[in-house]
Design an enzyme around this catalytic site. Sequence first.
Site, PDB file in Angstrom:
ATOM      1  N   CYS A  62       0.813  -1.207   0.000  1.00 45.60           N
ATOM      2  CA  CYS A  62       0.000   0.000   0.000  1.00 45.60           C
ATOM      3  C   CYS A  62       0.855   1.269   0.000  1.00 45.60           C
ATOM      4  CB  CYS A  62      -0.917  -0.003   1.224  1.00 45.60           C
ATOM      5  SG  CYS A  62      -1.822   1.531   1.475  1.00 45.60           S
ATOM      6  N   TRP A  95      -7.717  -7.471   4.467  1.00 48.52           N
ATOM      7  CA  TRP A  95      -6.327  -7.640   4.891  1.00 48.52           C
ATOM      8  C   TRP A  95      -6.267  -8.708   5.977  1.00 48.52           C
ATOM      9  CZ3 TRP A  95      -2.954  -5.725   1.756  1.00 48.52           C
ATOM     10  CH2 TRP A  95      -3.100  -4.463   1.169  1.00 48.52           C
ATOM     11  N   VAL A 130     -11.657  -0.846   6.252  1.00 50.15           N
ATOM     12  CA  VAL A 130     -10.559  -1.346   7.082  1.00 50.15           C
ATOM     13  C   VAL A 130      -9.278  -1.148   6.290  1.00 50.15           C
ATOM     14  CG1 VAL A 130      -9.568  -3.381   8.185  1.00 50.15           C
ATOM     15  CG2 VAL A 130     -12.041  -2.972   8.285  1.00 50.15           C
ATOM     16  N   GLU A 147      -4.997   7.721   9.362  1.00 47.77           N
ATOM     17  CA  GLU A 147      -4.814   8.694   8.279  1.00 47.77           C
ATOM     18  C   GLU A 147      -3.320   8.885   8.033  1.00 47.77           C
ATOM     19  OE1 GLU A 147      -4.427  10.856   5.466  1.00 47.77           O
ATOM     20  OE2 GLU A 147      -6.548  10.438   5.863  1.00 47.77           O
ATOM     21  N   TYR A 194      -5.452   5.472  -9.025  1.00 48.65           N
ATOM     22  CA  TYR A 194      -6.593   4.658  -8.602  1.00 48.65           C
ATOM     23  C   TYR A 194      -7.863   5.069  -9.348  1.00 48.65           C
ATOM     24  CZ  TYR A 194      -3.957   2.551  -4.790  1.00 48.65           C
ATOM     25  OH  TYR A 194      -3.031   1.839  -4.071  1.00 48.65           O
TER      26      TYR A 194
END
Length: 328
Positions: A62, A95, A130, A147, A194
Amino acid sequence: MGYLRDGQWCDRWDYTRKDGSFDRWTTGFRNWITPDGSTGPGGDRGFAAEAGRYHLYVSYACPWAHRALIFRALKGLKDIVGVSVVHPEMLAEGWSFGTGFPGATGDRVAGQAHLRDVYLRVDPGMSGRVTVPVLWDTKEQTIVSNESAEIIRMFNSAFDGITGNTDDYAPEALRAQIETVNARIYDTVNNGVYKAGFATSQDAYDAAVGPLFDTFDWIEDRLSRQRYLVGARITEADWRLFTTLIRFDKVYECHFKCNRRRIVDYPQLWAYTRELYQWPGVAETVDFDHICRHYYYSHDMINPSRIIPVGPDLDLAAPHGRDALPVA
């Protein structure tokens, strides 16, 4: 790509609008760690900076979690803030903490099976996505923040009195410039890939991919005249961009259909990417096995065969040649 609804896991894709454009959900935990525990810029309360108290849940795949890993390395926090790495495959259960892939550590705090269990410890009736990164307080058994933009700001300064590392990647004198650059790069590059990759209509894809490459052209020109994004000093803005650049030619160019040009086709961007990769402590935060496995295997709505392409060979150790530009 599921989510929680009233504490129950929902295994479904729910991230595109009716027009086919990608809809990124907002994060839900926004508290701050500060040197003395006073309330930070956001959230309901502050958490005091202490060695060994906090734990970071991440995915190597990520780019948002990668920001936090980079700042953990840059700011000398590896012995201060622990880390758990999820399995790169994000499948029907989201995840997971499976350890059947090199580098996946399992949950080093509570031995849980899935990342959603971390969220449900705080709010058993939670509704929302999540996501990683998650900054966990082992003392109060709660989530401080999920965040990434705010976690890296905490890592930038909150622990300086403990580590003695006072490197500042968001100096007040440059803050306005950093915020302006961050805003454009977030919208058109970090999130732009994205928006292109998850678009389900031609119009939505076109609306995303054009601004992405317009911004790459803008950055290429900027980097031809100065060492870093806001001048002669490396800042948070550079590291926020880097996590997209390092994934681009391996994943986004092919998987997300962002194939007008590659990063290696931009002389300045490619040299700049190599310079940041070669920065002390950064290369070890990059794991292409996790990155490629996650994107090509997890997103079966884009790649139903789950075939992982061989990908390009990137010589990230080659001299970057940007030393001639001035630095602060």
